[in-house]
Design a protein around this motif. Structure first.
Motif, PDB file in Angstrom:
ATOM      1  N   PRO A  22      16.276  89.811 -18.009  1.00 56.42           N
ATOM      2  CA  PRO A  22      16.124  91.238 -17.714  1.00 56.42           C
ATOM      3  C   PRO A  22      17.443  91.966 -17.473  1.00 56.42           C
ATOM      4  O   PRO A  22      17.473  93.195 -17.445  1.00 56.42           O
ATOM      5  CB  PRO A  22      15.257  91.242 -16.443  1.00 56.42           C
ATOM      6  CG  PRO A  22      15.496  89.923 -15.820  1.00 56.42           C
ATOM      7  CD  PRO A  22      15.684  88.972 -16.954  1.00 56.42           C
ATOM      8  N   ILE A  71      13.505  96.265 -14.123  1.00 59.17           N
ATOM      9  CA  ILE A  71      12.554  95.969 -13.055  1.00 59.17           C
ATOM     10  C   ILE A  71      12.869  96.905 -11.897  1.00 59.17           C
ATOM     11  O   ILE A  71      14.045  97.084 -11.557  1.00 59.17           O
ATOM     12  CB  ILE A  71      12.659  94.495 -12.588  1.00 59.17           C
ATOM     13  CG1 ILE A  71      12.297  93.552 -13.739  1.00 59.17           C
ATOM     14  CG2 ILE A  71      11.747  94.225 -11.394  1.00 59.17           C
ATOM     15  CD1 ILE A  71      12.475  92.078 -13.409  1.00 59.17           C
ATOM     16  N   VAL A 124       9.064  90.912 -19.438  1.00 57.66           N
ATOM     17  CA  VAL A 124       9.314  91.295 -18.046  1.00 57.66           C
ATOM     18  C   VAL A 124       8.197  90.756 -17.168  1.00 57.66           C
ATOM     19  O   VAL A 124       7.016  91.009 -17.427  1.00 57.66           O
ATOM     20  CB  VAL A 124       9.398  92.833 -17.898  1.00 57.66           C
ATOM     21  CG1 VAL A 124       9.556  93.208 -16.429  1.00 57.66           C
ATOM     22  CG2 VAL A 124      10.557  93.392 -18.711  1.00 57.66           C
TER      23      VAL A 124
END
Length: 248
Positions: A201, A215, A189
């Protein structure tokens, strides 16, 4: 439709004749049994029921990832080997469009992935019953189906990526190597705004469990949309190149 089904059947028969075809099924039967034995031996109270064990093991971070790797290895050469062995010329002179031929190969990849998934689900649940009893806990069929959905999305996206790479590069080694590399870094990430638009992601939808996000600012709907866009791009690229490639 009958002609297309025949193409798919022929592709499945070619795939099933590979010496390594049944190895993947064997591994997906033995792996849950081995993992269940290890967990039962080290921490026997880790799972309250077979359903809890199954729901956990089927996630993309567990047996689901091994399932994906098996699908990639098993089907990476479905297009590339036709070129390396020279059989693509005989395939294309038949009264079938290139798009139909490539589509039949892609459907075969998905069917292979589906068959491996069903074996993995059955083996995992049976391993759970063997090592963690027959009932108990709060985990039910809904949790198993949710984990299965996460893994199916993960597997199908990677299978489509491998399918595209095999079509573009016509190299089984490059396809497997590049896709394996992608799997090794897909947990990475980067704390940057642009990274949420990258494929990786968005792959593990289970990250949204309990209100989380890969995120900050990402949502489940956003990830589904991004995966759909990437899938479309992979397929468009593969079909466009396959239809235009000179195989003379």
């Amino acid at each position: 439709m009958r002609k297309f089904n025949k193409l798919v059947l022929n592709e499945w028969l070619k795939l099933s004749k590979k010496r390594t075809f049944f190895i993947a099924y064997g591994l997906l039967i033995l792996l849950p049994l081995l993992l269940g034995y290890i967990v039962h031996t080290v921490a026997g109270e880790s799972y309250a029921s077979p359903s809890a064990f199954t729901a956990e093991m089927l996630l993309p971070t567990q047996v689901g990832q091994i399932l994906t790797i098996m699908v990639i290895i098993g089907t990476a050469g479905i297009v590339a080997k036709e070129h390396s062995q020279g059989t693509i010329k005989f395939l294309l002179i038949r009264a079938r469009s290139r798009s139909a031929i490539l589509a039949s190969k892609y459907v075969t990849v998905l069917l292979y992935g589906l068959s491996l998934t069903m074996v993995a689900v059955a083996a995992t649940f049976l391993a759970g019953m063997l090592w963690f009893g027959g009932s108990g806990g709060d985990t039910g069929i809904t949790d198993i189906l949710t984990s299965l959905l996460y893994t199916c999305v993960y597997m199908i996206v990677y299978a489509t990526l491998a399918f595209m790479l095999g079509t573009l590069t016509i190299s089984t080694g490059v396809t497997i190597g590049a896709t394996m590399f992608a799997i090794t870094i897909d947990r990475m990430v980067l704390p940057r705004e642009f990274y949420k638009y990258v494929l990786f992601p968005n792959l593990n939808l289970s990250a949204y469990e309990g209100g989380g996000a890969p995120i900050p600012g990402m949502t489940l709907g956003f990830s589904i949309m991004m995966l759909a866009v990437y899938m479309l791009l992979f397929l468009l690229a593969g079909f466009a190149v396959f239809r235009r490639r000179d195989v003379a």
